[in-house]
Design a protein around this motif. Structure first.
Motif, short mmCIF file in Angstrom:
data_model
loop_
_atom_site.label_atom_id
_atom_site.label_comp_id
_atom_site.label_asym_id
_atom_site.label_seq_id
_atom_site.Cartn_x
_atom_site.Cartn_y
_atom_site.Cartn_z
N THR A 7 0.84 -1.20 0.00
CA THR A 7 0.00 0.00 0.00
C THR A 7 0.87 1.25 0.00
N CYS A 8 1.97 1.20 0.73
CA CYS A 8 2.89 2.34 0.77
C CYS A 8 3.54 2.56 -0.60
N MET A 9 3.92 1.48 -1.26
CA MET A 9 4.53 1.61 -2.59
C MET A 9 3.53 2.12 -3.62
N GLY A 10 2.31 1.63 -3.56
CA GLY A 10 1.28 2.10 -4.49
C GLY A 10 0.95 3.56 -4.26
N PHE A 11 0.82 3.95 -3.00
CA PHE A 11 0.54 5.34 -2.67
C PHE A 11 1.72 6.23 -3.08
N GLY A 12 2.93 5.74 -2.86
CA GLY A 12 4.12 6.49 -3.26
C GLY A 12 4.17 6.70 -4.77
N ALA A 13 3.80 5.67 -5.52
CA ALA A 13 3.76 5.79 -6.98
C ALA A 13 2.73 6.83 -7.40
N LEU A 15 1.65 9.42 -5.60
CA LEU A 15 2.18 10.75 -5.26
C LEU A 15 3.24 11.19 -6.25
N SER A 16 4.10 10.24 -6.63
CA SER A 16 5.19 10.54 -7.56
C SER A 16 4.64 11.00 -8.91
N TRP A 17 3.55 10.39 -9.34
CA TRP A 17 2.92 10.79 -10.61
C TRP A 17 2.08 12.05 -10.44
N LYS A 18 1.11 12.01 -9.56
CA LYS A 18 0.07 13.03 -9.49
C LYS A 18 0.54 14.33 -8.87
N ILE A 23 7.03 10.61 -12.40
CA ILE A 23 6.79 9.48 -13.30
C ILE A 23 5.50 9.75 -14.06
N SER A 24 5.30 9.02 -15.14
CA SER A 24 4.10 9.20 -15.95
C SER A 24 2.93 8.41 -15.35
N GLU A 25 1.74 8.74 -15.83
CA GLU A 25 0.55 7.99 -15.39
C GLU A 25 0.70 6.52 -15.77
N ALA A 26 1.25 6.26 -16.95
CA ALA A 26 1.44 4.87 -17.40
C ALA A 26 2.37 4.11 -16.46
N GLN A 27 3.43 4.78 -16.01
CA GLN A 27 4.36 4.12 -15.09
C GLN A 27 3.69 3.86 -13.74
N CYS A 28 2.89 4.81 -13.27
CA CYS A 28 2.15 4.62 -12.03
C CYS A 28 1.22 3.42 -12.15
N LYS A 29 0.49 3.36 -13.25
CA LYS A 29 -0.42 2.24 -13.47
C LYS A 29 0.33 0.92 -13.56
N ARG A 30 1.51 0.95 -14.15
CA ARG A 30 2.32 -0.27 -14.25
C ARG A 30 2.73 -0.77 -12.88
N ILE A 31 3.15 0.14 -12.01
CA ILE A 31 3.52 -0.23 -10.64
C ILE A 31 2.31 -0.81 -9.90
N GLY A 66 14.31 11.96 12.15
CA GLY A 66 13.86 13.25 11.67
C GLY A 66 13.74 13.36 10.16
N ASN A 67 13.99 12.28 9.47
CA ASN A 67 13.91 12.28 8.00
C ASN A 67 12.71 11.45 7.55
N LEU A 68 11.95 11.98 6.61
CA LEU A 68 10.87 11.21 6.03
C LEU A 68 11.41 10.51 4.79
N ALA A 69 11.60 9.21 4.92
CA ALA A 69 12.08 8.41 3.80
C ALA A 69 10.90 7.68 3.20
N ALA A 70 10.44 8.13 2.06
CA ALA A 70 9.28 7.53 1.42
C ALA A 70 9.68 6.94 0.07
N PRO A 71 9.12 5.78 -0.28
CA PRO A 71 9.48 5.13 -1.54
C PRO A 71 8.77 5.77 -2.74
N LEU A 72 9.32 6.89 -3.21
CA LEU A 72 8.73 7.58 -4.35
C LEU A 72 9.64 7.43 -5.56
N PRO A 73 9.16 6.76 -6.61
CA PRO A 73 9.98 6.66 -7.81
C PRO A 73 10.15 8.04 -8.45
N ARG A 74 11.38 8.37 -8.85
CA ARG A 74 11.66 9.70 -9.39
C ARG A 74 11.97 9.70 -10.87
N THR A 75 12.27 8.56 -11.42
CA THR A 75 12.60 8.48 -12.84
C THR A 75 11.89 7.28 -13.44
#
Length: 80
Positions: A7-13, A15-18, A23-31, A66-75
């Motif tokens: 759920t965290c990875m899907g939500f991160g994807a 956020l990364s797109w929207k 990342i693109s919408e297609a990449q988000c959907k692929r994840i 103190g760091n928020l480390a979230a799995p957000l794809p950037r490329t």
């Protein structure tokens, strides 16, 4: 634990797109499709509770010094 991570990875994807346009919408959907194909959860209704969501985020930040480390794809993600 696998469903929580998924759920965290899907939500991160999402956020990364929207919200970040990393990342693109297609990449988000692929994840999300991959997570779904693995029969892992993409959503839990507890994610609608903003108080709990915020409290959990605060605890994650504290846990990581103190760091928020979230799995957000950037490329672009790897291609098969």
């Amino acid at each position: 634990h696998g469903h929580a991570v998924a759920t965290c990875m899907g939500f991160g994807a999402y956020l990364s797109w929207k919200h970040c346009d990393w990342i693109s919408e297609a990449q988000c959907k692929r994840i999300c499709k991959l997570i779904n194909d693995l029969e892992l959860a993409l959503w839990h209704d507890i994610m609608l509770d903003k108080e709990i969501f915020h409290a959990c985020t605060k605890k994650m930040v504290q846990k990581r010094g103190g760091n928020l480390a979230a799995p957000l794809p950037r490329t672009e993600i790897a291609k098969s």
